[in-house]
Every structure is written in structure tokens, then in C-alpha cells.
Design a protein around this motif. Structure first.
Motif, PDB file in Angstrom:
ATOM      1  N   ALA A   1       0.975  71.950   3.848  1.00 34.14           N
ATOM      2  CA  ALA A   1      -0.361  71.948   3.225  1.00 34.14           C
ATOM      3  C   ALA A   1      -0.239  72.163   1.717  1.00 34.14           C
ATOM      4  O   ALA A   1      -0.900  71.478   0.922  1.00 34.14           O
ATOM      5  CB  ALA A   1      -1.225  73.039   3.859  1.00 34.14           C
ATOM      6  N   GLU A   2       0.610  73.095   1.318  1.00 33.27           N
ATOM      7  CA  GLU A   2       0.770  73.363  -0.120  1.00 33.27           C
ATOM      8  C   GLU A   2       1.355  72.144  -0.841  1.00 33.27           C
ATOM      9  O   GLU A   2       0.956  71.818  -1.956  1.00 33.27           O
ATOM     10  CB  GLU A   2       1.692  74.574  -0.333  1.00 33.27           C
ATOM     11  N   ALA A   3       2.310  71.499  -0.187  1.00 25.19           N
ATOM     12  CA  ALA A   3       2.932  70.326  -0.820  1.00 25.19           C
ATOM     13  C   ALA A   3       1.902  69.210  -1.004  1.00 25.19           C
ATOM     14  O   ALA A   3       1.877  68.536  -2.040  1.00 25.19           O
ATOM     15  CB  ALA A   3       4.110  69.839   0.021  1.00 25.19           C
ATOM     16  N   ILE A   4       1.044  69.043  -0.008  1.00 24.28           N
ATOM     17  CA  ILE A   4       0.014  67.996  -0.110  1.00 24.28           C
ATOM     18  C   ILE A   4      -0.978  68.349  -1.212  1.00 24.28           C
ATOM     19  O   ILE A   4      -1.283  67.533  -2.087  1.00 24.28           O
ATOM     20  CB  ILE A   4      -0.703  67.827   1.252  1.00 24.28           C
ATOM     21  N   ALA A   5      -1.456  69.589  -1.184  1.00 23.17           N
ATOM     22  CA  ALA A   5      -2.468  69.987  -2.173  1.00 23.17           C
ATOM     23  C   ALA A   5      -1.890  69.969  -3.586  1.00 23.17           C
ATOM     24  O   ALA A   5      -2.612  69.742  -4.559  1.00 23.17           O
ATOM     25  CB  ALA A   5      -3.014  71.372  -1.825  1.00 23.17           C
ATOM     26  N   GLY A   6      -0.584  70.196  -3.677  1.00 24.75           N
ATOM     27  CA  GLY A   6       0.048  70.195  -4.999  1.00 24.75           C
ATOM     28  C   GLY A   6       0.297  68.805  -5.525  1.00 24.75           C
ATOM     29  O   GLY A   6       0.525  68.612  -6.721  1.00 24.75           O
ATOM     30  N   ARG A   7       0.261  67.816  -4.670  1.00 22.14           N
ATOM     31  CA  ARG A   7       0.635  66.471  -5.109  1.00 22.14           C
ATOM     32  C   ARG A   7      -0.536  65.507  -5.167  1.00 22.14           C
ATOM     33  O   ARG A   7      -0.577  64.635  -6.026  1.00 22.14           O
ATOM     34  CB  ARG A   7       1.701  65.925  -4.157  1.00 22.14           C
ATOM     35  N   TRP A   8      -1.457  65.633  -4.217  1.00 26.41           N
ATOM     36  CA  TRP A   8      -2.553  64.662  -4.153  1.00 26.41           C
ATOM     37  C   TRP A   8      -3.891  65.330  -4.451  1.00 26.41           C
ATOM     38  O   TRP A   8      -4.106  66.501  -4.063  1.00 26.41           O
ATOM     39  CB  TRP A   8      -2.612  64.032  -2.755  1.00 26.41           C
ATOM     40  N   PRO A   9      -4.805  64.593  -5.087  1.00 23.14           N
ATOM     41  CA  PRO A   9      -6.158  65.142  -5.240  1.00 23.14           C
ATOM     42  C   PRO A   9      -6.829  65.215  -3.869  1.00 23.14           C
ATOM     43  O   PRO A   9      -6.467  64.461  -2.956  1.00 23.14           O
ATOM     44  CB  PRO A   9      -6.859  64.110  -6.139  1.00 23.14           C
ATOM     45  N   ARG A  10      -7.770  66.122  -3.744  1.00 24.93           N
ATOM     46  CA  ARG A  10      -8.428  66.272  -2.444  1.00 24.93           C
ATOM     47  C   ARG A  10      -9.028  64.939  -2.011  1.00 24.93           C
ATOM     48  O   ARG A  10      -9.716  64.267  -2.786  1.00 24.93           O
ATOM     49  CB  ARG A  10      -9.525  67.336  -2.561  1.00 24.93           C
ATOM     50  N   GLY A  11      -8.735  64.532  -0.789  1.00 20.50           N
ATOM     51  CA  GLY A  11      -9.222  63.245  -0.294  1.00 20.50           C
ATOM     52  C   GLY A  11      -9.263  63.277   1.221  1.00 20.50           C
ATOM     53  O   GLY A  11      -8.903  64.275   1.853  1.00 20.50           O
ATOM     54  N   ARG A  12      -9.719  62.164   1.785  1.00 22.02           N
ATOM     55  CA  ARG A  12      -9.867  62.106   3.252  1.00 22.02           C
ATOM     56  C   ARG A  12      -8.479  61.992   3.885  1.00 22.02           C
ATOM     57  O   ARG A  12      -7.779  61.006   3.684  1.00 22.02           O
ATOM     58  CB  ARG A  12     -10.754  60.913   3.612  1.00 22.02           C
ATOM     59  N   LEU A  13      -8.155  63.012   4.648  1.00 24.95           N
ATOM     60  CA  LEU A  13      -6.792  63.142   5.198  1.00 24.95           C
ATOM     61  C   LEU A  13      -6.813  62.898   6.706  1.00 24.95           C
ATOM     62  O   LEU A  13      -7.608  63.506   7.434  1.00 24.95           O
ATOM     63  CB  LEU A  13      -6.277  64.561   4.918  1.00 24.95           C
ATOM     64  N   LEU A  14      -5.927  62.025   7.130  1.00 26.31           N
ATOM     65  CA  LEU A  14      -5.739  61.797   8.571  1.00 26.31           C
ATOM     66  C   LEU A  14      -4.416  62.444   8.982  1.00 26.31           C
ATOM     67  O   LEU A  14      -3.370  62.121   8.405  1.00 26.31           O
ATOM     68  CB  LEU A  14      -5.694  60.291   8.856  1.00 26.31           C
ATOM     69  N   VAL A  15      -4.466  63.339   9.963  1.00 24.62           N
ATOM     70  CA  VAL A  15      -3.254  64.003  10.437  1.00 24.62           C
ATOM     71  C   VAL A  15      -2.897  63.433  11.803  1.00 24.62           C
ATOM     72  O   VAL A  15      -3.690  63.527  12.751  1.00 24.62           O
ATOM     73  CB  VAL A  15      -3.464  65.532  10.529  1.00 24.62           C
ATOM     74  N   LEU A  16      -1.721  62.824  11.883  1.00 25.72           N
ATOM     75  CA  LEU A  16      -1.245  62.267  13.161  1.00 25.72           C
ATOM     76  C   LEU A  16      -0.283  63.273  13.776  1.00 25.72           C
ATOM     77  O   LEU A  16       0.791  63.538  13.219  1.00 25.72           O
ATOM     78  CB  LEU A  16      -0.513  60.938  12.926  1.00 25.72           C
TER      79      LEU A  16
END
Ligand code: NAX
Ligand code: K
Length: 494
Positions: free
Chosen positions: A42-57
Motif C-alpha cells: 500500500a505504501e509503495a502504491i501511494a508513494g508512486r501513483w496519484p490516488r486513482g481507481r484501483l482494482l485489486v486482483l
């Protein structure tokens, strides 16, 4: 591709699973590790991408568990998150079932997923537990993910990539970022897995240091930490006779190759270098070389005669040597006298009809430096690149340096290193001749074969990175002083 985090020790998925079990035995619950893993994602995602619609598979095992944890954390931070599960929720077990219980939103069936309308996908389908080729609904989902064009963050490995080999089992979708835990895996560094991982982020998840320290790690990413202790830094009281004497075999026609080899052996610190060439072409070599000594060979036994002088303690045979009897005789003479020997190029191919005859004579320190074509001529072994190099080292009794963009160096005792620092512009004529010279020059200075091979590959890669596009093999030799200076500085200030 950039790589962040530290750590040059690599663990195969089965070894990482053993570490996980040992951590649990040491009192760290699996759910705690999984929560830390999901948090790191989660931290890696939040640190790299702006908040957006996320699909978790999410997949059916603990890789999916990490996905559920990350989904819960990011949703709590206000990310619009959707979750899809491959398999049945009731089938989830252990830590994965616990992680799924953290997610209170809806869970889609994987075959209902429509990739339209999302900005980013978290691939938590399969990680270390991938046990067979992806097929059926799993393969279809990964194919659709690959075709979606969406940026992907992969948990542990892109699903379908085998963490042990870097091979794709059926199908895999490339990721922009792969978040893995505690230690990298061979599959992060071996192609095609390496290319599919994108940026690799290594996150600590609270595994007790004693667990990892207790593992018998045999695989490393190429890093000076693996070999710096035995690198032959010149001593203040040293002189040319204490820094080894490398003997290079020169061929009758491709004279440039062995000259590059000889110069590389010099540059990396061999005290003396002799190039032995057929008498007929001696003037070509002698006119082109100054500080390299040039000896004339008058017959196929000439090389063996030069070896009567024990101070010539290392031999490099193969670059431009030709496929004749003299190459074969020189190689066998060096091996029988147990000189530290590098066999490259023609000195490998010349044994293609009877490789066992070569292996039988490898009793002392020996390095074989094949590219894939030369390797196939000597070794009938199968599997991933790492496993093949290990088998070849075991079969031959030599250290095997299997070249490529992800060069593997394997020792007969099972140790292996994967190189991660070779840029693509190294793939040009003559660079292999330089590599053989670097390895042989280090072996002449008494560096053990495996470490010398690793160091040579690393120096070669660092030089190439400094030179950049437009590199020709001669540049590698010329750039070596700067690369060595940086290494020496590192030795002083580790
Ligand atoms: N406590 C732990 O063991 C930890 C594990 N971690 C995560 O757990 C992962 C490993 O978990 P698992 O060992 O459960 O393995 P995975 O979750 O990678 O996969 C195992 C599941 O996939 C199924 N499967 C395997 N190959 C398949 C195929 N080709 N087609 C369809 N189904 C297939 C298996 O039957 C099993 O249900 C790591 O990659 C990492 O993400 C992290 O949470 C850290 C802690
Ligand atoms: K994955």
C-alpha cells in the motif's frame, strides 16, 4: 529499470517459504508478516501513483492475502478500491482467510472483471506459491490484464513469473512496479522475469534477522559485497612479480581478440602479461603491444613450454585462438599443470565433440566463459539459466560464467551469482575478450576463481555503464582505471 532497497542475497521461493515458517516458529505470526507485506505494498502504491481507481486482483493463496490487506489499507486512506478474487472466498485458508476478513466491501468474481474504468491494478494473484503453468480462468485473467494497458503493481512477482527461474509459466502481465519482501528472488533478476518486474522494491516485513542469518544462502546478486574481501588490492610493498603473470594465447588470424584480452588482464592489475602467438604473426602482435610481452610459438607444444616457468601462473585461452589443435593443446597443457585457467570462445568450442575429455582434465582452478551457443555445445543440461549454470559447474568441475544480459556465474560447490549491472550496449564484438582478460588478470593475482569471475563481470558492467551507448570493446579497457578507483574508494570506506 531502477531497483530500490538493499540486499544482494537472493532466496528462491521455496527458501523464502522456509524463512516464513522459521519466522513463525520464532514467534512472529504469519498474519503479522502478511499485514506488514500488505502495508508495504500500500505504501509503495501511494508513494508512486496519484490516488486513482484501483482494482485489486486477489489469488487463492497468501499472495492474495497481501492483496486484501493492501486493499483495506488503501480504501481506509480514501482510495476508490475494487477487489476481485480468483476462486471462492470460502476456500481461503489461514492467513489469507484472515486478510480477506479485513476487507468489508464487495468481492467480484474474477471472470466478472471489466478493466475499463480503473487507473491502476494490483496483481496479487500468484507469488511464491506458483506451482504449475497458468491455464483456464487464471490464464485468461492474466491475459486480459496484460492486454488492458493499465499500469500494474505486482505483489512479490508478476503473476505467472516463476520466482526461482524468471521463466513465464504460461502467461504473465508486465508490471511497472514489483514489491517483494525481505530478499529478492532469482526470478527478479533473470530474464524474462526481470523485464516483467519493472522497478523492484524490496520491503522489510519484520522477519527476525536471526531467521535470515540462519539460512544457507547460496545465490546472490552480483555486488562487491560478495567478493570485495578477496579482491587483490595491491599492497604497498608489492612489485610486478607479486602481482601474477598471465599468459594469453594469440591466434593466427583474429589478432585483435587476444590483444584485448591481454590489455584487460594488465588493466585489472596482473603484474606481467605475456601474449604467445604463432611465429608467423609475431610481428603483428609485437608491433601493436608495448608493455605486454610477446612470445613466438614455433609449434603446438610451444605454449606448454612457456608454462614450464611456474611464474606464469594464469592462462587465458580462447579469444581469437582458432579451432585448431594448438588451441586444444594449449588448454589441456594449462589444465594438466593446474594453472589458473580461463577457457573462452574457441577454447570451448574446440571440445564440442568430446566435452568429457575437457572435464576430466579440470582438476585445478578453472573458469569457463561460454555464451549460450558455446554452452549448448558443451553441456546437455536443461532448465532455467541459473539451474543450467549450476549443473554445468557441477559436471565440469569448473566455475561456469554463462554470459548474457543476466550473466550467471556458478561454482561447482553450488554457489551462484546473477549479474544485474550489464547495459545492453555491452552486446558487441570484443567485449567478451575483455571479460576473459579481466577474469584471468584477477586469477593471476591469486583471486579465487568464483570471486574473480564475479568481480570481472561487475567491473565490465560498471565500465560499460560509465561509457554508455556507442561503447566499443577498447573503451572498456581504457575505462577500467576509473572503475577500479571507485572500487578502491569503496574498500577504504565500505
Ligand atoms: N506468511 C507467509 O507465508 C507470507 C507470505 N507472503 C505472501 O505469500 C505468497 C506466497 O503464498 P502462497 O504460498 O500461499 O502462494 P501463492 O499465493 O503464490 O499461490 C498459492 C495458491 O495458488 C494456487 N496455484 C498455484 N499455482 C497455480 C496455477 N498455476 N494455477 C492456479 N492456481 C495455482 C495454489 O493451489 C494455492 O492456492 C508470497 O508470494 C507473498 O506474497 C507474505 O504475506 C509474507 C508472509
Ligand atoms: K503477484
Amino acid at each position: 529499470m531502477s531497483r530500490s532497497g538493499s540486499g544482494y542475497e537472493l532466496l528462491a521461493p521455496a527458501e523464502m517459504a522456509a524463512a516464513d515458517r522459521a519466522a513463525m516458529d520464532a514467534g512472529v505470526p504469519g498474519s503479522v508478516l502478511m499485514h506488514a507485506a500488505g502495508m508495504a505494498v500500500a505504501e509503495a502504491i501511494a508513494g508512486r501513483w496519484p490516488r486513482g481507481r484501483l482494482l485489486v486482483l486477489c489469488g487463492p493463496g497468501n499472495n492474495g492475502g497481501d492483496g486484501f490487506v493492501a486493499a483495506s489499507i488503501l480504501a481506509a486512506q480514501g482510495w476508490p478500491v475494487s477487489v476481485a478474487l480468483l476462486g471462492e472466498r470460502e476456500q481461503l485458508r489461514g492467513d489469507a482467510a484472515w486478510a480477506a476478513s479485513l476487507w468489508t466491501g464487495p468481492v467480484m468474481a474474477a471472470d466478472q472483471v471489466d478493466f475499463l474504468g480503473y487507473d491502476l491494478v494490483l496483481d496479487a494473484l500468484f507469488g511464491a506459491g506458483l506451482a504449475r503453468e497458468l491455464d483456464g480462468s487464471a490464464a485468461r485473467l492474466v491475459e486480459r490484464l496484460a492486454g488492458s494497458g493499465l499500469p500494474v503493481c505486482a505483489v512479490d512477482v508478476p503473476s505467472g513469473v516463476d520466482g526461482a527461474t524468471g521463466c513465464v509459466r504460461g502467461v504473465a502481465a508486465g508490471a511497472a512496479l514489483t514489491v517483494t519482501f525481505e530478499r529478492g528472488k532469482p526470478g527478479h533478476w533473470l530474464y524474462p522475469g526481470r523485464a516483467l518486474c519493472g522497478e523492484l522494491h524490496l520491503a522489510g516485513i519484520g522477519m527476525p534477522p536471526s531467521v535470515l542469518a540462519g539460512m544457507d544462502i547460496q545465490t546472490w546478486l552480483n555486488d562487491p559485497a560478495v567478493w570485495l574481501d578477496v579482491f587483490p588490492f595491491p599492497g604497498e610493498l608489492g612489485h610486478k612479480y607479486t602481482r601474477g603473470h598471465a599468459l594469453v594465447l594469440g591466434g593466427a588470424s583474429m589478432t585483435g581478440a587476444s590483444r584485448l584480452t591481454a590489455r584487460a588482464a594488465q588493466r585489472v592489475g596482473a603484474g606481467l602479461v605475456t601474449l604467445a602467438a604463432p611465429a608467423a604473426v609475431w610481428p603483428v602482435y609485437a608491433a601493436a603491444l608495448e608493455s605486454v610481452m610477446v612470445a613466438a610459438l614455433d609449434d603446438t607444444q610451444g605454449f606448454a613450454k612457456l608454462l614450464a616457468d611456474e611464474r606464469r601462473n594464469a592462462c587465458i585461452i580462447g579469444p581469437g585462438a582458432g579451432l585448431g589443435a594448438s588451441t586444444r593443446e594449449a588448454a589441456l597443457a594449462a589444465l594438466r599443470l593446474q594453472r589458473a585457467t580461463v577457457l573462452d570462445a574457441d577454447a570451448l568450442t574446440v571440445f564440442q565433440d568430446a566435452p568429457q575429455a575437457l572435464f576430466d582434465d579440470i582438476q585445478g582452478p578453472c573458469l569457463l566463459t561460454p555464451h549460450e551457443g558455446e554452452f549448448a555445445r558443451l553441456f546437455a543440461v536443461e532448465g532455467g539459466k541459473l539451474a543450467r549454470a549450476r549443473q554445468a559447474a557441477h559436471l565440469s568441475g569448473a566455475v561456469v560464467l554463462l554470459k548474457g544480459p543476466d550473466t550467471v556465474i556458478a561454482a561447482p560447490d553450488g554457489r551462484a551469482v546473477i549479474n544485474g549491472c550489464a547495459p545492453p550496449w555491452l552486446a558487441s564484438g570484443g567485449t567478451g575478450d575483455v571479460l576473459a582478460g579481466l577474469a584471468g588478470g584477477l586469477m593471476a593475482q591469486g583471486m579465487p576463481v568464483f570471486e574473480a569471475a564475479c568481480a570481472a563481470v561487475w567491473l565490465h558492467g560498471q565500465a560499460a555503464r560509465q561509457i554508455g551507448p556507442g561503447l566499443v570493446a577498447e573503451d572498456l579497457v581504457a575505462t577500467m582505471p576509473g572503475v577500479l578507483a571507485a572500487l578502491f574508494a569503496r574498500k577504504k570506506n565500505p
